[in-house]
Design a protein around this motif. Structure first.
Motif, PDB file in Angstrom:
ATOM      1  N   ALA A  71     -38.603  -3.395 -12.401  1.00 33.40           N
ATOM      2  CA  ALA A  71     -37.425  -3.159 -13.239  1.00 33.40           C
ATOM      3  C   ALA A  71     -36.147  -3.487 -12.491  1.00 33.40           C
ATOM      4  O   ALA A  71     -35.216  -4.089 -13.055  1.00 33.40           O
ATOM      5  CB  ALA A  71     -37.410  -1.700 -13.707  1.00 33.40           C
ATOM      6  N   MET A  72     -36.073  -3.110 -11.215  1.00 32.36           N
ATOM      7  CA  MET A  72     -34.885  -3.436 -10.424  1.00 32.36           C
ATOM      8  C   MET A  72     -34.722  -4.939 -10.277  1.00 32.36           C
ATOM      9  O   MET A  72     -33.607  -5.474 -10.387  1.00 32.36           O
ATOM     10  CB  MET A  72     -34.982  -2.781  -9.041  1.00 32.36           C
ATOM     11  CG  MET A  72     -34.678  -1.294  -9.022  1.00 32.36           C
ATOM     12  SD  MET A  72     -34.644  -0.611  -7.335  1.00 32.36           S
ATOM     13  CE  MET A  72     -36.364  -0.229  -7.100  1.00 32.36           C
ATOM     14  N   GLU A  73     -35.820  -5.626 -10.022  1.00 33.72           N
ATOM     15  CA  GLU A  73     -35.755  -7.080  -9.871  1.00 33.72           C
ATOM     16  C   GLU A  73     -35.255  -7.741 -11.144  1.00 33.72           C
ATOM     17  O   GLU A  73     -34.395  -8.633 -11.105  1.00 33.72           O
ATOM     18  CB  GLU A  73     -37.139  -7.621  -9.500  1.00 33.72           C
ATOM     19  CG  GLU A  73     -37.157  -9.097  -9.176  1.00 33.72           C
ATOM     20  CD  GLU A  73     -38.523  -9.551  -8.695  1.00 33.72           C
ATOM     21  OE1 GLU A  73     -38.840  -9.314  -7.510  1.00 33.72           O
ATOM     22  OE2 GLU A  73     -39.269 -10.155  -9.505  1.00 33.72           O
ATOM     23  N   ALA A  74     -35.776  -7.297 -12.286  1.00 33.60           N
ATOM     24  CA  ALA A  74     -35.334  -7.862 -13.562  1.00 33.60           C
ATOM     25  C   ALA A  74     -33.873  -7.524 -13.838  1.00 33.60           C
ATOM     26  O   ALA A  74     -33.106  -8.379 -14.324  1.00 33.60           O
ATOM     27  CB  ALA A  74     -36.218  -7.343 -14.698  1.00 33.60           C
ATOM     28  N   GLU A  87     -30.979  -2.645  -1.664  1.00 31.38           N
ATOM     29  CA  GLU A  87     -31.626  -1.396  -2.084  1.00 31.38           C
ATOM     30  C   GLU A  87     -33.002  -1.681  -2.689  1.00 31.38           C
ATOM     31  O   GLU A  87     -33.971  -0.951  -2.443  1.00 31.38           O
ATOM     32  CB  GLU A  87     -30.740  -0.673  -3.092  1.00 31.38           C
ATOM     33  CG  GLU A  87     -31.087   0.788  -3.305  1.00 31.38           C
ATOM     34  CD  GLU A  87     -30.657   1.681  -2.164  1.00 31.38           C
ATOM     35  OE1 GLU A  87     -31.123   2.830  -2.114  1.00 31.38           O
ATOM     36  OE2 GLU A  87     -29.868   1.223  -1.312  1.00 31.38           O
ATOM     37  N   MET A  88     -33.089  -2.750  -3.486  1.00 30.99           N
ATOM     38  CA  MET A  88     -34.374  -3.116  -4.083  1.00 30.99           C
ATOM     39  C   MET A  88     -35.396  -3.479  -3.013  1.00 30.99           C
ATOM     40  O   MET A  88     -36.566  -3.090  -3.091  1.00 30.99           O
ATOM     41  CB  MET A  88     -34.197  -4.293  -5.040  1.00 30.99           C
ATOM     42  CG  MET A  88     -35.504  -4.790  -5.658  1.00 30.99           C
ATOM     43  SD  MET A  88     -35.300  -6.343  -6.551  1.00 30.99           S
ATOM     44  CE  MET A  88     -34.953  -7.476  -5.191  1.00 30.99           C
ATOM     45  N   ALA A 111     -33.969   3.064  -7.883  1.00 28.74           N
ATOM     46  CA  ALA A 111     -33.979   2.478  -9.224  1.00 28.74           C
ATOM     47  C   ALA A 111     -32.813   2.995 -10.058  1.00 28.74           C
ATOM     48  O   ALA A 111     -32.169   2.221 -10.784  1.00 28.74           O
ATOM     49  CB  ALA A 111     -35.306   2.794  -9.913  1.00 28.74           C
ATOM     50  N   LYS A 112     -32.533   4.295  -9.957  1.00 27.67           N
ATOM     51  CA  LYS A 112     -31.386   4.831 -10.696  1.00 27.67           C
ATOM     52  C   LYS A 112     -30.087   4.209 -10.209  1.00 27.67           C
ATOM     53  O   LYS A 112     -29.192   3.885 -11.015  1.00 27.67           O
ATOM     54  CB  LYS A 112     -31.344   6.353 -10.569  1.00 27.67           C
ATOM     55  CG  LYS A 112     -32.449   7.068 -11.327  1.00 27.67           C
ATOM     56  CD  LYS A 112     -32.208   8.561 -11.418  1.00 27.67           C
ATOM     57  CE  LYS A 112     -32.267   9.244 -10.081  1.00 27.67           C
ATOM     58  NZ  LYS A 112     -32.107  10.713 -10.199  1.00 27.67           N
ATOM     59  N   HIS A 160     -31.533  -0.190 -20.915  1.00 26.50           N
ATOM     60  CA  HIS A 160     -32.890   0.316 -21.065  1.00 26.50           C
ATOM     61  C   HIS A 160     -33.623   0.370 -19.724  1.00 26.50           C
ATOM     62  O   HIS A 160     -34.565   1.149 -19.567  1.00 26.50           O
ATOM     63  CB  HIS A 160     -33.649  -0.541 -22.075  1.00 26.50           C
ATOM     64  CG  HIS A 160     -33.083  -0.446 -23.464  1.00 26.50           C
ATOM     65  ND1 HIS A 160     -33.504   0.504 -24.376  1.00 26.50           N
ATOM     66  CD2 HIS A 160     -32.108  -1.152 -24.078  1.00 26.50           C
ATOM     67  CE1 HIS A 160     -32.821   0.362 -25.508  1.00 26.50           C
ATOM     68  NE2 HIS A 160     -31.967  -0.636 -25.347  1.00 26.50           N
ATOM     69  N   TYR A 161     -33.200  -0.463 -18.778  1.00 27.22           N
ATOM     70  CA  TYR A 161     -33.770  -0.360 -17.434  1.00 27.22           C
ATOM     71  C   TYR A 161     -33.346   0.953 -16.772  1.00 27.22           C
ATOM     72  O   TYR A 161     -34.134   1.591 -16.065  1.00 27.22           O
ATOM     73  CB  TYR A 161     -33.351  -1.557 -16.581  1.00 27.22           C
ATOM     74  CG  TYR A 161     -34.082  -2.832 -16.956  1.00 27.22           C
ATOM     75  CD1 TYR A 161     -35.363  -3.083 -16.464  1.00 27.22           C
ATOM     76  CD2 TYR A 161     -33.510  -3.766 -17.809  1.00 27.22           C
ATOM     77  CE1 TYR A 161     -36.053  -4.229 -16.810  1.00 27.22           C
ATOM     78  CE2 TYR A 161     -34.187  -4.914 -18.161  1.00 27.22           C
ATOM     79  CZ  TYR A 161     -35.458  -5.142 -17.658  1.00 27.22           C
ATOM     80  OH  TYR A 161     -36.145  -6.291 -18.021  1.00 27.22           O
ATOM     81  N   PHE A 162     -32.114   1.361 -17.004  1.00 24.48           N
ATOM     82  CA  PHE A 162     -31.651   2.633 -16.463  1.00 24.48           C
ATOM     83  C   PHE A 162     -32.406   3.795 -17.107  1.00 24.48           C
ATOM     84  O   PHE A 162     -32.780   4.766 -16.425  1.00 24.48           O
ATOM     85  CB  PHE A 162     -30.148   2.784 -16.686  1.00 24.48           C
ATOM     86  CG  PHE A 162     -29.558   4.017 -16.067  1.00 24.48           C
ATOM     87  CD1 PHE A 162     -29.447   4.146 -14.694  1.00 24.48           C
ATOM     88  CD2 PHE A 162     -29.123   5.076 -16.858  1.00 24.48           C
ATOM     89  CE1 PHE A 162     -28.912   5.282 -14.106  1.00 24.48           C
ATOM     90  CE2 PHE A 162     -28.588   6.211 -16.292  1.00 24.48           C
ATOM     91  CZ  PHE A 162     -28.478   6.323 -14.912  1.00 24.48           C
TER      92      PHE A 162
END
Length: 385
Positions: free
Chosen positions: A251-254, A289-290, A330-331, A354-356
């Motif tokens: 999700a972070m990468e996207a 961070e990712m 992630a947040k 929506h990723y958040f």
């Protein structure tokens, strides 16, 4: 550990990415969410047909004999696409707990149906007082003629809506705190005196609260050989946490990719805002961070390899460390992505928000990052003392 994927593993990851891109786009996902709990596992048959449900199950029981890495690769791509089907809850948490605890006969009966998608099981282990800790169990199993009576309350049961069976943890009356006190029971969600309240989660997925008020089950409903099921619960949770961390890294990468593309086309003062050095620095911080989160996931996978080599002690601590760090990362990353989008990032029609939401929900299931951070702090204190 070896960071190079085998050819079969690369093919697995590529196949999941192709499916997610084709069948789980943002509009298709929105339509699935709109249909409610009855569509929360709309893609389950496709998951089974592609072999993803069988990826990490033993070959002897209908699986493909893969490892946690196979499920992690699947989870990574599902996280990139924000897929809401309960893969982590059912195909990983429940399936791996069952595989770690069931007798050979029970595995022969249940695991092939999990692998081919004809049986869906949700693990009901979390309770209000436990907050994700599988060792804290207030639900009681009272022995009686021919079986047990179950009484208790289970919360945040991932994938329970639509599951044909519930795998319920309970303390057996008369055993106390001795080994064997925590047992697992396979329960029909349609049983008398069982109440299920479906809960829509913030990211579009579904869970349920389960109340058992003297639910009657037969002796054959107890999973395993009669020993303590807590080690199996911990193993299933560690596996699920690894997949959840992979989903969040995906999700972070996207989110970073989407934000980078947005900064290239959004103009202010006649130039793309991606040319502003301050925003470039923020993007660099998000990428760093990712990568740290990805490294924590790799450390957890290495702990699985160490457990397989005979060192099981470090796995739970590694799972807690990865859970705490990756959820916080992630947040932070997905929240930064919203800010870099500006006001449009707050709208329901913009995918970045929506990723958040996925990151927020992930932080609260399988125990919160605060709780897992406390586990790590307690372990460090014991070492220092």
């Amino acid at each position: 550990m070896n960071f190079t994927l085998l050819a079969e593993q690369q093919m697995l990851q590529d196949s999941v990415r192709r499916f997610v891109t084709k069948a789980c786009g943002f509009e298709a996902r929105a339509a699935q969410i709109k249909q409610g709990q009855h569509a929360c596992a709309r893609n389950w048959a496709a998951f089974a047909d592609n072999g993803w449900l069988a990826a990490a199950l033993p070959e002897a029981y209908g699986g493909l004999g893969g490892s946690v890495l196979d499920n992690v690769l699947i989870g990574f791509e599902l996280g990139r696409g924000l897929v809401i089907d309960p893969f982590a809850g059912q195909a990983v948490l429940a399936a791996q707990t069952l595989a770690a605890s069931a007798t050979d006969a029970q595995k022969e009966t249940l695991l092939p149906h999990l692998a081919d998608g004809t049986l869906r099981i949700a693990l009901a282990y979390s309770e209000p007082e436990a907050r994700g800790n599988p060792a804290v169990v207030r639900t009681r199993a009272t022995p009686q003629a021919g079986g047990y009576a179950l009484r208790g309350h289970k919360t945040l049961v991932l994938g329970a809506p639509g599951a044909q069976r519930l795998l319920v943890s309970a303390c057996v009356d008369g055993v106390g705190n001795a080994p064997g006190s925590i047992a697992l029971f396979l329960v029909d969600p349609g049983s008398a005196r069982l109440t299920q309240r479906a809960l829509p989660l913030h990211d579009g997925s579904w869970a349920a609260d389960i109340t058992l008020d003297g639910v009657q089950v037969g002796a054959d409903a107890r999973i395993g050989y009669g020993g303590d099921s807590l080690p199996a619960l911990r193993q299933g949770l560690a596996h699920a946490i690894a997949v959840q961390c992979a989903e969040l890294v995906g999700a972070m990468e996207a989110a970073i990719d989407i934000t980078s593309d947005y900064l290239k086309v959004r103009k202010q003062f006649g130039v793309p805002i991606g040319s502003f050095q301050a925003l470039q620095h923020r993007m660099a911080d998000m990428a760093a961070e990712m990568e740290l989160a990805r490294s924590m996931l790799f450390a957890l996978l290495a702990a699985f390899e160490a457990r397989d080599a005979g060192d099981a002690a470090a796995l739970q601590l590694s799972a807690s460390a990865a859970k705490a760090f990756v959820c916080r990362a992630a947040k932070k990353v997905c929240g930064e992505a919203i800010q870099l989008h500006g006001g449009i990032g707050m709208t329901e029609e913009c995918v970045i928000g929506h990723y958040f939401k996925r990151a927020i929900v992930a932080d609260l299931v399988f125990g919160s990052s605060d709780q897992h951070e406390t586990v790590c702090a307690d372990a460090l204190q014991r070492v220092l003392i």
